[in-house]
Design a protein around this motif. Structure first.
Motif, PDB file in Angstrom:
ATOM      1  N   ASN A   1       0.853  -1.200   0.000  1.00  0.00           N
ATOM      2  CA  ASN A   1       0.000   0.000   0.000  1.00  0.00           C
ATOM      3  C   ASN A   1       0.885   1.245   0.000  1.00  0.00           C
ATOM      4  OD1 ASN A   1      -2.759  -1.245   0.490  1.00  0.00           O
ATOM      5  ND2 ASN A   1      -1.627  -2.060   2.245  1.00  0.00           N
ATOM      6  N   PRO A   2       1.548   1.522  -1.135  1.00  0.00           N
ATOM      7  CA  PRO A   2       2.501   2.629  -1.135  1.00  0.00           C
ATOM      8  C   PRO A   2       1.824   3.980  -0.945  1.00  0.00           C
ATOM      9  CG  PRO A   2       2.149   1.819  -3.357  1.00  0.00           C
ATOM     10  CD  PRO A   2       1.437   0.862  -2.440  1.00  0.00           C
ATOM     11  N   CYS A   3       2.579   4.880  -0.353  1.00  0.00           N
ATOM     12  CA  CYS A   3       2.161   6.258  -0.152  1.00  0.00           C
ATOM     13  C   CYS A   3       1.877   6.893  -1.521  1.00  0.00           C
ATOM     14  CB  CYS A   3       3.347   6.938   0.539  1.00  0.00           C
ATOM     15  SG  CYS A   3       3.112   8.591   1.037  1.00  0.00           S
ATOM     16  N   ILE A   4       0.749   7.610  -1.685  1.00  0.00           N
ATOM     17  CA  ILE A   4       0.457   8.267  -2.964  1.00  0.00           C
ATOM     18  C   ILE A   4       0.940   9.718  -2.988  1.00  0.00           C
ATOM     19  CG2 ILE A   4      -1.489   6.760  -3.539  1.00  0.00           C
ATOM     20  CD1 ILE A   4      -3.311   9.253  -2.836  1.00  0.00           C
ATOM     21  N   TRP A   5       1.166  10.306  -1.802  1.00  0.00           N
ATOM     22  CA  TRP A   5       1.741  11.655  -1.714  1.00  0.00           C
ATOM     23  C   TRP A   5       2.449  11.796  -0.371  1.00  0.00           C
ATOM     24  CZ3 TRP A   5      -0.740  17.014  -0.634  1.00  0.00           C
ATOM     25  CH2 TRP A   5       0.129  18.033  -1.067  1.00  0.00           C
ATOM     26  N   GLY A   6       3.728  12.189  -0.427  1.00  0.00           N
ATOM     27  CA  GLY A   6       4.517  12.319   0.790  1.00  0.00           C
ATOM     28  C   GLY A   6       5.614  11.280   0.801  1.00  0.00           C
ATOM     29  N   VAL A   7       6.369  11.203   1.838  1.00  0.00           N
ATOM     30  CA  VAL A   7       6.243  11.952   3.080  1.00  0.00           C
ATOM     31  C   VAL A   7       6.732  13.388   2.850  1.00  0.00           C
ATOM     32  CG1 VAL A   7       7.034  12.079   5.495  1.00  0.00           C
ATOM     33  CG2 VAL A   7       6.577   9.848   4.446  1.00  0.00           C
ATOM     34  N   GLY A   8       6.004  14.349   3.400  1.00  0.00           N
ATOM     35  CA  GLY A   8       6.357  15.755   3.298  1.00  0.00           C
ATOM     36  C   GLY A   8       5.867  16.486   4.539  1.00  0.00           C
TER      37      GLY A   8
ATOM     38  N   TRP B   1       9.153  21.109   2.488  1.00  0.00           N
ATOM     39  CA  TRP B   1      10.471  20.535   2.233  1.00  0.00           C
ATOM     40  C   TRP B   1      10.808  20.534   0.738  1.00  0.00           C
ATOM     41  CZ3 TRP B   1       9.134  15.602   5.501  1.00  0.00           C
ATOM     42  CH2 TRP B   1       9.228  15.908   6.863  1.00  0.00           C
ATOM     43  N   GLY B   2       9.777  20.559  -0.113  1.00  0.00           N
ATOM     44  CA  GLY B   2      10.007  20.503  -1.554  1.00  0.00           C
ATOM     45  C   GLY B   2      10.358  19.123  -2.070  1.00  0.00           C
ATOM     46  N   ILE B   3      10.071  18.097  -1.297  1.00  0.00           N
ATOM     47  CA  ILE B   3      10.429  16.727  -1.684  1.00  0.00           C
ATOM     48  C   ILE B   3       9.297  16.054  -2.476  1.00  0.00           C
ATOM     49  CG2 ILE B   3      10.737  14.390  -0.725  1.00  0.00           C
ATOM     50  CD1 ILE B   3      12.324  15.673   1.560  1.00  0.00           C
ATOM     51  N   SER B   4       8.066  16.319  -2.064  1.00  0.00           N
ATOM     52  CA  SER B   4       6.948  15.463  -2.504  1.00  0.00           C
ATOM     53  C   SER B   4       6.347  15.820  -3.849  1.00  0.00           C
ATOM     54  CB  SER B   4       5.839  15.484  -1.449  1.00  0.00           C
ATOM     55  OG  SER B   4       6.332  14.948  -0.253  1.00  0.00           O
ATOM     56  N   GLY B   5       6.663  17.003  -4.372  1.00  0.00           N
ATOM     57  CA  GLY B   5       6.040  17.390  -5.638  1.00  0.00           C
ATOM     58  C   GLY B   5       4.582  17.757  -5.436  1.00  0.00           C
ATOM     59  N   PRO B   6       3.883  18.044  -6.536  1.00  0.00           N
ATOM     60  CA  PRO B   6       2.479  18.447  -6.411  1.00  0.00           C
ATOM     61  C   PRO B   6       1.598  17.260  -6.037  1.00  0.00           C
ATOM     62  CG  PRO B   6       3.114  18.288  -8.716  1.00  0.00           C
ATOM     63  CD  PRO B   6       4.349  18.028  -7.919  1.00  0.00           C
ATOM     64  N   PRO B   7       0.418  17.544  -5.484  1.00  0.00           N
ATOM     65  CA  PRO B   7      -0.477  16.452  -5.114  1.00  0.00           C
ATOM     66  C   PRO B   7      -0.960  15.674  -6.339  1.00  0.00           C
ATOM     67  CG  PRO B   7      -1.505  18.599  -4.714  1.00  0.00           C
ATOM     68  CD  PRO B   7      -0.092  18.863  -5.093  1.00  0.00           C
ATOM     69  N   PRO B   8      -1.156  14.365  -6.232  1.00  0.00           N
ATOM     70  CA  PRO B   8      -1.571  13.540  -7.361  1.00  0.00           C
ATOM     71  C   PRO B   8      -3.067  13.638  -7.676  1.00  0.00           C
ATOM     72  CG  PRO B   8      -1.334  12.184  -5.419  1.00  0.00           C
ATOM     73  CD  PRO B   8      -0.948  13.580  -5.001  1.00  0.00           C
ATOM     74  N   ALA B   9      -3.488  12.899  -8.676  1.00  0.00           N
ATOM     75  CA  ALA B   9      -4.853  13.008  -9.229  1.00  0.00           C
ATOM     76  C   ALA B   9      -5.985  12.964  -8.199  1.00  0.00           C
ATOM     77  CB  ALA B   9      -5.055  11.911 -10.285  1.00  0.00           C
ATOM     78  N   PRO B  10      -5.953  12.113  -7.187  1.00  0.00           N
ATOM     79  CA  PRO B  10      -7.095  12.085  -6.262  1.00  0.00           C
ATOM     80  C   PRO B  10      -7.330  13.408  -5.541  1.00  0.00           C
ATOM     81  CG  PRO B  10      -5.758  10.110  -5.998  1.00  0.00           C
ATOM     82  CD  PRO B  10      -4.981  11.037  -6.890  1.00  0.00           C
ATOM     83  N   PHE B  11      -6.348  14.323  -5.594  1.00  0.00           N
ATOM     84  CA  PHE B  11      -6.516  15.630  -4.951  1.00  0.00           C
ATOM     85  C   PHE B  11      -7.028  16.683  -5.937  1.00  0.00           C
ATOM     86  CE2 PHE B  11      -3.581  13.366  -2.284  1.00  0.00           C
ATOM     87  CZ  PHE B  11      -3.885  13.775  -1.000  1.00  0.00           C
ATOM     88  N   HIS B  12      -7.192  16.293  -7.214  1.00  0.00           N
ATOM     89  CA  HIS B  12      -7.650  17.259  -8.210  1.00  0.00           C
ATOM     90  C   HIS B  12      -9.157  17.218  -8.328  1.00  0.00           C
ATOM     91  CE1 HIS B  12      -3.468  16.580 -10.252  1.00  0.00           C
ATOM     92  NE2 HIS B  12      -3.369  17.142  -9.076  1.00  0.00           N
TER      93      HIS B  12
END
Ligand SMILES: [Fe+2]
Length: 290
Positions: free
Chosen positions: A222-229, A278-289
């Motif tokens: 169950n990989p993380c879809i956004w983060g860790v940030g 932190w600038g690590i995680s990038g923008p949020p993925p599709a489920p946040f759009h």
């Protein structure tokens, strides 16, 4: 006169057995019990049902429940809502779930079912242990984020219950508090008319726990879809996942806590803020759009 916290979230899920196993075996919540196609869970530091799952045709928010300290306060809040033209759909009655003495219901302006709960001392059976010898799992239900095409009106509605805005962002999010936590409820503006759940979140404590749980979830498939940030608003370390029904669910830690008496100025996060300080995680993925 105000509510004191987020008490519970209820979700409808199409594959009930899979979702129940996910929240118990993978997410690490204690299983209070299963009755037919309905399951109740609680977090490690909780004395109540924090998450309820029930079987339904589609994945959707079933309800949110907010706690209020006393019956008198509950009745005052309900009277105030009715005075402002918001009908109470179910008058106060004895609660049936663990940790629930009294419950009443109304709908918010997006048609979300909201339950107002006077909590009881824990009187049910202890939740069944989750993962033997491992981390104790989420400590508490922390916040729920809702899509809304009428965010301003929703903020005014929830202000009647005592919520105050802590922060806003340039992408149309508002973070609302009702106790010392930076936010227990948030809204995200929807241009497409979307309502319901954007995500729900559980506090796991520290950044170390967020990292460890992220590795464990990845190893379990169950990989993380956004983060860790680390978020700007609330300053919490975040990591987001999806349950088998596609609901976005967050492990977080180290959220800002306010002193109850100190005034808090609403803060605005402009376009320079990308969601992760932190600038690590990038923008949020599709489920946040939207
Ligand atoms: Fe969150």
């Amino acid at each position: 006169m105000r509510i004191s916290g987020l008490h519970r979230v209820g979700l409808q899920v199409p594959d009930f057995e899979r979702a129940r196993d996910f929240y118990h075996r993978n997410w690490g919540l204690g299983l209070i019990g299963t009755e037919g196609q309905q399951a109740s869970f609680r977090a490690a530091h909780s004395h109540q049902c924090d998450l309820q799952l029930c079987a339904g045709d589609e994945a959707r928010l079933d309800h949110i429940a907010l706690s209020v300290a006393t019956e008198d306060m509950m009745r005052s809040l309900l009277e105030n809502l009715e005075r402002q033209g918001h009908p109470v759909t179910e008058a106060p009655r004895p609660g049936r779930r663990q940790g629930e003495a009294l419950v009443a219901c109304f709908d918010d302006l997006d048609g979300n079912r909201v339950e107002l709960v006077v909590p009881s001392e824990s009187d049910g059976p202890a939740a069944e242990a989750t993962r033997d010898g491992e981390a104790e799992g989420p400590l508490k239900l922390g916040h729920v984020v809702l899509w809304s095409p009428r965010q301003t009106e929703q903020e005014a509605f929830y202000a009647l219950l005592g919520f105050k805005v802590s922060d806003r962002t340039h992408i149309g999010m508002s973070f609302l508090r009702c106790n010392t936590d930076h936010h227990s409820l948030a809204f995200v503006n929807s241009n497409s008319g979307r309502t319901g759940l954007q995500h729900l979140a559980f506090d796991v404590g520290s950044i170390d726990t967020v990292m460890r749980e992220s590795a464990r979830m990845r190893d379990e498939g169950n990989p993380c879809i956004w983060g860790v940030g680390r978020h700007g608003p609330g300053n919490n370390v975040f990591s987001y996942y999806q349950d088998p029904a596609g609901n976005v669910v967050e492990y977080y830690g180290e959220m800002d806590v306010f002193e109850d008496t100190s005034p808090v100025e609403e803060r605005f996060w402009g376009p320079e803020h990308k969601g992760d300080v932190w600038g690590i995680s990038g923008p949020p993925p599709a489920p946040f759009h939207d």
